[in-house]
Write an enzyme that holds these catalytic residues in place. Structure first.
Site, PDB file in Angstrom:
ATOM      1  N   LYS A  99      41.313 -14.821-126.051  1.00  0.00           N
ATOM      2  CA  LYS A  99      41.872 -15.567-124.934  1.00  0.00           C
ATOM      3  C   LYS A  99      43.316 -15.209-124.593  1.00  0.00           C
ATOM      4  O   LYS A  99      43.722 -15.265-123.449  1.00  0.00           O
ATOM      5  CB  LYS A  99      41.809 -17.075-125.234  1.00  0.00           C
ATOM      6  CG  LYS A  99      40.420 -17.671-125.119  1.00  0.00           C
ATOM      7  CD  LYS A  99      40.405 -19.131-125.525  1.00  0.00           C
ATOM      8  CE  LYS A  99      41.229 -19.965-124.562  1.00  0.00           C
ATOM      9  NZ  LYS A  99      41.193 -21.402-124.904  1.00  0.00           N
ATOM     10  N   PHE A 105      36.481 -26.587-123.531  1.00  0.00           N
ATOM     11  CA  PHE A 105      35.289 -25.956-122.969  1.00  0.00           C
ATOM     12  C   PHE A 105      34.728 -26.790-121.810  1.00  0.00           C
ATOM     13  O   PHE A 105      35.480 -27.365-121.043  1.00  0.00           O
ATOM     14  CB  PHE A 105      34.248 -25.687-124.056  1.00  0.00           C
ATOM     15  CG  PHE A 105      34.692 -24.660-125.061  1.00  0.00           C
ATOM     16  CD1 PHE A 105      35.255 -23.468-124.655  1.00  0.00           C
ATOM     17  CD2 PHE A 105      34.580 -24.894-126.425  1.00  0.00           C
ATOM     18  CE1 PHE A 105      35.683 -22.510-125.569  1.00  0.00           C
ATOM     19  CE2 PHE A 105      35.009 -23.943-127.356  1.00  0.00           C
ATOM     20  CZ  PHE A 105      35.553 -22.763-126.913  1.00  0.00           C
ATOM     21  N   PHE A 159      40.993 -18.657-105.882  1.00  0.00           N
ATOM     22  CA  PHE A 159      41.300 -17.238-106.070  1.00  0.00           C
ATOM     23  C   PHE A 159      41.440 -16.597-104.689  1.00  0.00           C
ATOM     24  O   PHE A 159      40.759 -17.006-103.742  1.00  0.00           O
ATOM     25  CB  PHE A 159      40.179 -16.548-106.858  1.00  0.00           C
ATOM     26  CG  PHE A 159      40.297 -16.702-108.346  1.00  0.00           C
ATOM     27  CD1 PHE A 159      40.732 -15.659-109.144  1.00  0.00           C
ATOM     28  CD2 PHE A 159      39.978 -17.908-108.954  1.00  0.00           C
ATOM     29  CE1 PHE A 159      40.840 -15.799-110.523  1.00  0.00           C
ATOM     30  CE2 PHE A 159      40.074 -18.064-110.330  1.00  0.00           C
ATOM     31  CZ  PHE A 159      40.513 -16.996-111.112  1.00  0.00           C
ATOM     32  N   TRP A 208      47.877 -22.571-109.509  1.00  0.00           N
ATOM     33  CA  TRP A 208      48.283 -21.322-110.165  1.00  0.00           C
ATOM     34  C   TRP A 208      49.335 -20.600-109.317  1.00  0.00           C
ATOM     35  O   TRP A 208      50.323 -20.099-109.845  1.00  0.00           O
ATOM     36  CB  TRP A 208      47.053 -20.420-110.373  1.00  0.00           C
ATOM     37  CG  TRP A 208      47.354 -19.173-111.154  1.00  0.00           C
ATOM     38  CD1 TRP A 208      47.342 -19.019-112.504  1.00  0.00           C
ATOM     39  CD2 TRP A 208      47.749 -17.904-110.602  1.00  0.00           C
ATOM     40  NE1 TRP A 208      47.691 -17.728-112.844  1.00  0.00           N
ATOM     41  CE2 TRP A 208      47.954 -17.026-111.698  1.00  0.00           C
ATOM     42  CE3 TRP A 208      47.947 -17.427-109.310  1.00  0.00           C
ATOM     43  CZ2 TRP A 208      48.332 -15.702-111.529  1.00  0.00           C
ATOM     44  CZ3 TRP A 208      48.334 -16.106-109.145  1.00  0.00           C
ATOM     45  CH2 TRP A 208      48.524 -15.254-110.241  1.00  0.00           C
TER      46      TRP A 208
END
Length: 556
Positions: A105, A301, A382, A410
């Site tokens: 990760k 998760f 995205f 982000w």
């Protein structure tokens, strides 16, 4: 494009004393670890007992894929977004394990402009909590083997020892070992093994303990093995709990840091979500709830693992009731569930998206209809997402009576989380009918069956002959009324990591049952779940470096 670590290193951090003032933490509870980290004394909770709790918001996600989902990033950006719209919000997260940091990760402190800092410290040694947990775990192992070496007054059967040593690294070489070799004075030879520190029951105990007294009691109840006549042997029998608690007295205190935008962040504890219960500490969560009107926390998760354990174990044991749940998804990850190869995820593919959407919808349906909680889908944006793809996700969510909000945290930080924050505030005012997926008075098998049918949508559960025998033993010992912690692959609703999307017509096989008597749950092992991961062919560690000025690179 700047890397996460470059963004974090350019941030002008505030002194932790300033962050404490923003959070409402009196300096008398603050123990500074340098300028930008501090521990907060859990005794503050006693002094704030009469103050009402804020709203609790859980951030969970769809089934993880190599495309990434961005749960921590969303948690951080949502909290910054809540403060942007004038709300008093605090985030409570898990500490990263060194195993994944150096393994697959890389760092785990959020990403882009939605991060917690100091990022390098948080990802590496931080305040030493995991080292303390490892030391306490290994002290118990040493005292156990010393007891056997010194005459074995308790009659411990060396073939029935369940306690393992631990190290916070992905080191497959240590999974199964033989130790005590070298002659009479070097110990009693036996098969042994290592877990990764975050899989140690000590980690789970620390994250569920309310204070030092509760911690000691839980440590004392931990089972290390069985006698020749099958009676459990505990840490208390070995008189180990006092010394272990002494090693953990500072680790028990939550850590206070900040986001890139100066929002208070508690980061404390980090049990694996596919092996343990996958949530940050109860103490940190309760502290955040006393200090804020909105506490954002995450579970590891996907919702079938982290959220299930948060809701069925942590909330039950800590008396918590969430006000809303955020399910994080990406268009890219949904296309992966629909059969698209990782290299082709940037291309618009509505057919694949439609095939992958049932994964998201099943998680949402579970939260809304099994647990009775208000829910919103956060689409982690995205640049390659197309309008048609985003519209499809929104339309399918709306059919379930759930809104989907674009999360651009982000790229934009809190500003990109405002729409999501406003929806979360709205959901927190809605009535909810929170309930767990099973009752504690059910049998072990029935609880497992309920989780498998209601959450995984399996046909049922199958226990191997060994697991059936263990279920009877645990029932005879009086542990059958504990919650269940299913250790299962994170990559599928099923126990087969290759079954993507929302698989049907499958059973879940439980091959081993063991009790974590200190933590207060039964662990059901399925598939090939390892309590000690290994490194990949190209570990993230190969890209991590530090220059002559002490500046670290490669942590994302």
């Amino acid at each position: 494009m700047k890397t996460d670590i470059e963004i974090a290193q350019e941030c002008e951090k505030k002194k932790i004393t300033e962050i404490a003032k923003v959070a409402g933490v009196d300096e008398k509870y603050l123990e500074q670890y340098g300028n930008y980290k501090a521990k907060v004394d859990y005794k503050m909770l006693d002094d704030m007992a009469d103050k009402p709790n804020g709203k609790l918001i859980l951030v969970t996600a769809i089934t993880p894929t190599p495309a990434g989902e961005g749960k921590t990033t969303t948690s951080v950006g949502l909290t910054d977004g809540l403060r942007k719209i004038g709300k008093n919000a605090v985030v409570a997260l898990r500490e990263p394990s060194l195993g994944p940091v150096f393994g697959i990760k890389g760092g785990a402190a959020g990403g882009g402009y939605a991060q917690v800092v100091p990022m390098e410290d948080i990802n590496l040694h931080f305040t030493g909590d995991f080292h303390a947990i490892g030391a306490a775990n290994n002290l118990l192992a040493a005292m156990l083997d010393n007891h056997i070496q010194q005459g074995n007054a308790l009659g411990i059967d060396v073939k029935k020892i369940t306690w393992k040593r631990c190290v916070d690294m992905n080191d497959r070489q240590l999974r199964n070992i033989v130790d005590g070799l070298g002659g009479k004075m070097q110990g009693v030879p036996r098969e042994d093994g290592f877990d990764i520190t975050v899989a140690s029951e000590v980690m789970a105990v620390l994250c569920l303990a309310s204070d030092i007294t509760d911690l000691k009691a839980r440590l004392g109840r931990m089972i290390v093995g069985y006698t020749y006549d099958d009676k459990p042997v505990t840490a208390s029998d070995l008189k180990a709990e006092g010394a272990m608690a002494a090693l953990l007295k500072d680790a028990l205190k939550p850590n206070l840091v900040q986001t890139l935008e100066g929002t208070p962040a508690f980061i404390h504890g980090g049990p694996f979500a596919n092996i343990a219960h996958g949530c940050n500490s109860v103490t940190a969560t309760k502290m955040a709830l006393k200090l804020s009107d909105y506490t954002v926390t995450e579970a590891g998760f996907a919702a079938d693992l982290g959220a299930e354990k948060f809701l069925d174990i942590k909330c039950r044991l800590a008396g918590l009731t969430p006000s809303a749940v955020v399910v994080v998804a990406t268009v890219r990850a949904l296309k992966y569930h629909g059969g698209v190869a990782k290299d082709d995820l940037n291309n618009e593919n509505l057919d694949a998206l439609k095939k992958g959407l049932p994964n998201l919808l099943q998680h949402v349906d579970n939260i809304k209809n099994v647990y009775g909680l208000p829910c919103v889908v956060a689409i982690n944006a995205f640049p390659t997402d197309t309008k048609a793809e985003l519209d499809m996700v929104e339309e399918e969510c709306n059919k379930l009576g759930v809104n989907a909000k674009l999360s651009e945290v982000w790229a934009k930080g809190g500003e990109g989380g405002k729409a999501l924050a406003e929806e979360v505030v709205r959901l927190c005012e809605e009535p909810n009918d929170f309930k767990q997926s099973y009752e504690l008075d059910m049998t072990i098998e029935d609880k497992l069956d309920a989780i498998c049918k209601k959450i995984y949508h399996a046909d049922g559960v199958v226990l191997t002959p060994a697991a059936k025998k263990q279920a009877k033993t645990l029932t005879d010992l009086g542990f059958d009324k504990l919650p269940i912690c299913v250790a299962k692959t994170q990559y599928s609703f099923s126990d087969d990591p290759k079954k993507l999307g929302a698989p049907k017509d499958f059973e879940v096989t439980v091959r081993n049952l063991k009790v974590s008597a200190g933590a207060g749950f039964i662990v059901a092992l399925t598939g090939d779940i390892m309590t000690m991961p290994g490194l990949p062919k190209v570990p993230a560690a190969e890209k991590i470096d530090v220059d002559a000025n002490g500046v670290i690179t490669g942590l994302f």
